[in-house]
Design an enzyme around this catalytic site. Sequence first.
Site, short mmCIF file in Angstrom:
data_model
loop_
_atom_site.label_atom_id
_atom_site.label_comp_id
_atom_site.label_asym_id
_atom_site.label_seq_id
_atom_site.Cartn_x
_atom_site.Cartn_y
_atom_site.Cartn_z
N THR A 1 0.81 -1.22 0.00
CA THR A 1 0.00 0.00 0.00
C THR A 1 0.85 1.27 0.00
O THR A 1 1.87 1.33 0.66
CB THR A 1 -0.87 0.00 1.26
OG1 THR A 1 -1.45 -1.28 1.40
CG2 THR A 1 -1.97 1.03 1.16
N SER B 1 -5.15 -1.41 -2.51
CA SER B 1 -5.17 -2.77 -3.01
C SER B 1 -5.18 -2.82 -4.54
O SER B 1 -4.98 -3.87 -5.12
CB SER B 1 -6.37 -3.50 -2.43
OG SER B 1 -7.50 -2.66 -2.44
N ARG C 1 -26.86 -10.78 34.62
CA ARG C 1 -27.46 -9.45 34.80
C ARG C 1 -28.98 -9.59 34.91
O ARG C 1 -29.61 -10.25 34.09
CB ARG C 1 -27.12 -8.59 33.59
CG ARG C 1 -27.62 -7.16 33.67
CD ARG C 1 -27.30 -6.43 32.37
NE ARG C 1 -27.77 -5.07 32.38
CZ ARG C 1 -28.05 -4.36 31.29
NH1 ARG C 1 -27.90 -4.92 30.10
NH2 ARG C 1 -28.47 -3.13 31.37
N ARG D 1 -31.10 -11.33 19.54
CA ARG D 1 -29.91 -10.68 18.97
C ARG D 1 -28.65 -11.49 19.23
O ARG D 1 -27.73 -11.48 18.43
CB ARG D 1 -29.74 -9.28 19.58
CG ARG D 1 -30.74 -8.26 19.03
CD ARG D 1 -30.50 -6.87 19.63
NE ARG D 1 -31.03 -6.77 20.99
CZ ARG D 1 -30.57 -5.94 21.91
NH1 ARG D 1 -29.54 -5.16 21.64
NH2 ARG D 1 -31.11 -5.90 23.11
N THR E 1 -11.81 -2.84 5.52
CA THR E 1 -11.22 -1.96 4.51
C THR E 1 -9.86 -2.44 4.00
O THR E 1 -9.45 -2.05 2.92
CB THR E 1 -11.07 -0.52 5.06
OG1 THR E 1 -10.63 -0.57 6.41
CG2 THR E 1 -12.41 0.21 5.00
N GLU F 1 -7.02 -4.87 2.32
CA GLU F 1 -7.06 -5.83 1.22
C GLU F 1 -8.30 -5.71 0.37
O GLU F 1 -8.98 -6.70 0.08
CB GLU F 1 -6.90 -7.24 1.77
CG GLU F 1 -5.49 -7.37 2.29
CD GLU F 1 -5.31 -8.51 3.19
OE1 GLU F 1 -5.91 -9.53 2.92
OE2 GLU F 1 -4.55 -8.35 4.16
#
Lengths: 678, 678
Positions: B145, B151, B317, B340, B429, B431
């Site tokens: 880079t 890339s 919790r 979730r 982000t 490669e």
Amino acid sequence: MSPHDPSKQNAVDMNRAREATSIDVASVRDFIHGGAALWRRHQKTVQTLENDPLFDKSRRPFLTRKEQYIRGQAMTRRLLELQDIHQWSAEDLSVAFAYLDDGLPIGLHNIAFEPIFRLQASPELSAKYSVLIANKGIHGCYLQTELAHGSNVGRLETTATYLPDTREFDIHSPTLTSTKWWIGALGKTATHGVVQAKLILPGGKDMGPHLFFVQLRDLDTHKVLPGLTIGDIGPKALGGFAATDNGFARFDHVRIPKGNMLSKFAGVTDSGEYVTPPHAKLSYGGMLYIRSGRMVTTAGWAIGRAVTIAVRYATVRRQGEIGRDKLERQVITYPSLNVRLVPIVARAYVFIELGRFLQRGFDSLAKGLSSGDMSQLAEMHMMTSGLKILVTTSSIQDIETARRSMGGHGYSGFSGVGKLYADYLPAATYEGENFVLDGQVIRAALKSFRNITASSTPPKFSPTSAYLRLLVEKDVLPPELSPASWRNVTIPILLLEWRAALLVHEAAQTIGQPDSTLTHRVSRAVTEAFVAGQVGQMIAALGSTALKPHEAEVVSKIYLLYLLTTVESALVDLLSYGLFRAVPSGKSRDPTRELRVAIGALCSETLLPEVIGLTDSFGFSDWELDSALGVFDGRAYEAMWKRAQDEPLNQTEVTEAYAESIKPILLRGQRLASKSKL
Amino acid sequence: MSPHDPSKQNAVDMNRAREATSIDVASVRDFIHGGAALWRRHQKTVQTLENDPLFDKSRRPFLTRKEQYIRGQAMTRRLLELQDIHQWSAEDLSVAFAYLDDGLPIGLHNIAFEPIFRLQASPELSAKYSVLIANKGIHGCYLQTELAHGSNVGRLETTATYLPDTREFDIHSPTLTSTKWWIGALGKTATHGVVQAKLILPGGKDMGPHLFFVQLRDLDTHKVLPGLTIGDIGPKALGGFAATDNGFARFDHVRIPKGNMLSKFAGVTDSGEYVTPPHAKLSYGGMLYIRSGRMVTTAGWAIGRAVTIAVRYATVRRQGEIGRDKLERQVITYPSLNVRLVPIVARAYVFIELGRFLQRGFDSLAKGLSSGDMSQLAEMHMMTSGLKILVTTSSIQDIETARRSMGGHGYSGFSGVGKLYADYLPAATYEGENFVLDGQVIRAALKSFRNITASSTPPKFSPTSAYLRLLVEKDVLPPELSPASWRNVTIPILLLEWRAALLVHEAAQTIGQPDSTLTHRVSRAVTEAFVAGQVGQMIAALGSTALKPHEAEVVSKIYLLYLLTTVESALVDLLSYGLFRAVPSGKSRDPTRELRVAIGALCSETLLPEVIGLTDSFGFSDWELDSALGVFDGRAYEAMWKRAQDEPLNQTEVTEAYAESIKPILLRGQRLASKSKL
């Protein structure tokens, strides 16, 4: 032949983009800032700060948390000196604090402690402290959250037991988990605090959470007072809020005089009888105030910062295909990128203006509350919950989208967006986790639904329940959609209202067996329908703002883009309920295609030439953005180079780790290698 | 009456959850780790590390980046000493490195520099350096880079000009933007590097990017060699990868001998003629190797860590409603929360196993490449691109979902999830930015589509294009859906294949005028169809693993949940194209309801009692997780308290900022207040 130099091209590209913008930036900037006078105040204040070496940010990325805390206190002191020098009003000062992008302990004094004290202290307590508080002669914090309980104040464990003999309260932390935790400015700064504690009356009667004014530190020595254990809770995730001393406090039977109860609305007689408050929810007023206070506008400015940086870098960054100028294309021209960034600009514009619009409602609520009028409370509570979820969730995502759009460099600390993300992130969990708040919204929406469907007289609709008319009116059908629908603001608003209506209906029909995400989807649908209605009004009102016609037209396009992308994000619901009445056109088999084409055309054609102007209109200075990639002049690569030179690791040519670690590693390897070669 | 103490309840709740789990954790753990032998090696190595004070993590949150770099080098040295002491194999050592949750510079030597050197160095160069490299007698990095290009290696600016007279290459950085940037281990560590540079032959002929082996630092003094300007690029966003010295380098006509070109596949004759490589894409091989190397499995372990922490904290919790035990409910029992978290457990299980499955494919590719066989390259390239996007995007989101599920405490540095997020984030982000890779996937998919639709003979389908059969087969329709469909693994797989087929068809029909998100949606659809097919095979193969029948059944449910949540995330496409052929049942008007009900039932009923067992099966020790909220024994609140005491701000009772800043602020305020009272 000297090679083409991309870093020289940067400034050329930025200048051209500014020339290509058709809008009058000054006009739009004044509009965003709420008028030319406010913009001038902003600019003047920012210039004062950025020219003062104390507010320099260049060393910040290299400071420890402790150093950032100390720097924060020095900035606070300096800001108050500047107030004296420039004769700033309290409003001017709070504006100046808002321009610092470090969360400072004094912020908790200003935003949490002082308003709650002002709203709920008795006249006597107020007479004693309010002037001192206003001048920051004492430093306050607001002690609500505990180690095991947060925004659900009904479960707090800290007790305030009234002792009639001495007319005192005994503030006590009965367990480890009742330790106050996360309290901003408590760790090392605050001298006083307002403590949420269960009021226990003689006979052990638990009256639930109430507020008490407690001194924490000695005013002469700053030492923690006896009976208290206080400290900082440690670093935040991602290095966020480094300059704030979120703290913990344990109370070991700390006595305070009876008059220190914040008793404007609820009190205790000398003998220990409870004086009933006019409205049970009153003590939540402070929290509501915090939650609503400029939250929407703040989100707009936060994503505005992120997208200004991203748009500027995307304007000067060239990658990939060769264009007509024989250079690689500016990445902002790729639809896959601008379709991600321009909608963020739109959300920033909407949130900044919407926040101001809603603020008036909150102000009237606060006035009503202080005079005992509770009628607006439930609706306002639902709206603030729904908006908090919508605005914080989408803004966190937008900041990250902006960061990611910058490719690898977005992960540099010098991009500036990482810090913005880290500092904005807790908005998703403080003052009620977003998924908990969903439950509050759906309960209020179902209540409105039942009132309206059960009503024998023609129902009245408020702005937050207007969408329910669609369930009552006869012979109305969702609109039939064509490509032209997406140029008409009423269509997306109507679609979002239909979706809210049918989702609330679904929730009422399947109550007791909701599907796994229904609560969340209802909450979002109801809030988005409300916001869409407000945006419709904002578009209608653009003609009567100070914006010139062309600028008003561009801003209306930005608002339309907001509505269209909201519809796009609602497609699952719209399609599931048969509300998306479109047929595919041409060779496409996809009925949603024309919506996406319309969004793409707005982003890649209509608004693309304006996007530098639209982000310049936020008016951020380089000092405010503190981003090498988002510099105003476009010289991003030069700025990256320059900032890297300050990295502490670069201050010695050979690292301190060499003698201790690297050299032995290399020598071992060389020894092994030569052995294995023998 | 002594009050109920939530922090004492923590351990009780955790023990009960472990007792309630029906699966044999040891059996599932061995399965996840690829067999009992590998688990034992894991455990033994982890125990060695966690008992060595050098690998203690308790002070890490308080270190500067420079201190973290120095600590990282000390850990590297110690790990190599441990290799000598325990006679670890190279494999054992790389396993040990993987268990450290600090990205270390040596990782770049191991993962980037060494494989590229081994794959592409000439036999002569290899003879000279490979043993030294294997033993870390020199420390390497991979310089690809640049400041303005990443890339897209075709656009790199660094030049390597061949000089026939001296048989040397002249390595040069012609511009600021050609500065190598982001190079891991370059800043302060590496002695050598492999440099990507444009090969320029006599006459100025540009042959595009090639690789060159360059010494960077003196082996006796560690000083940077003449002609080079090298440094660290500064901190990463969110404090990520603090121990890695990502660096920059500028070359001022640095000469290297001709033999230093990595010329196994492409070379230059003494007189400066190019020796044609057998395949133009060869030099990308290194990158492909990096990208594919355990990327999917790594993601699985990363989200496994995050969700183990989140599930444990949600188990202990208690918040909100009072349950049958008179206590507030454990938050894991709320459907809005477990719906979730349990799907994240499912994705972790799928990615860990899928990665191993795919790894075999990559290994055979690497073998093929080194013997000149390029046939698999295009398909493998598409698959790795698509998987990288899918896996990194969803894993980043999952880590954040896990963090947010913990409410306010998720924002504490001691939750451990923030660091995990910060360190995993750049996967989106590096490669190849994910949105750039989308373009590569859609191009390959359209090529397959055209080959198949244009073919006169019956087409052949590969695993990555199997879904296209649906466009060729006659009289096939998407399945009609009923509640029972969601217990049948073939249905979700078929739906995802239909979606991929129609989206690729749409892309082919609307080529030239794609809508604004089509490329991204096609890429995702094609990849998810491929993964779904693989998961179908993984389910079918469960019977032949070492898992006992009950455990295999539970794991198959986890895999099914993966498929169902993937279908849910694909609903917009499925509904748009009329592929979701279901009718609403009961009072519901929502045809998608039964899918969500099925997901909810898996999360809140079937799998909920197993979720502690399923996360225990990852086998993480407390040292590995480094999380106060995710401690094995459940005592989260005690751990939070304990860790906060170490905060540097707590080492003095009165902060250093007091005398300098806080005291003057308070005195000023007190002075102003007493003035205004006069």
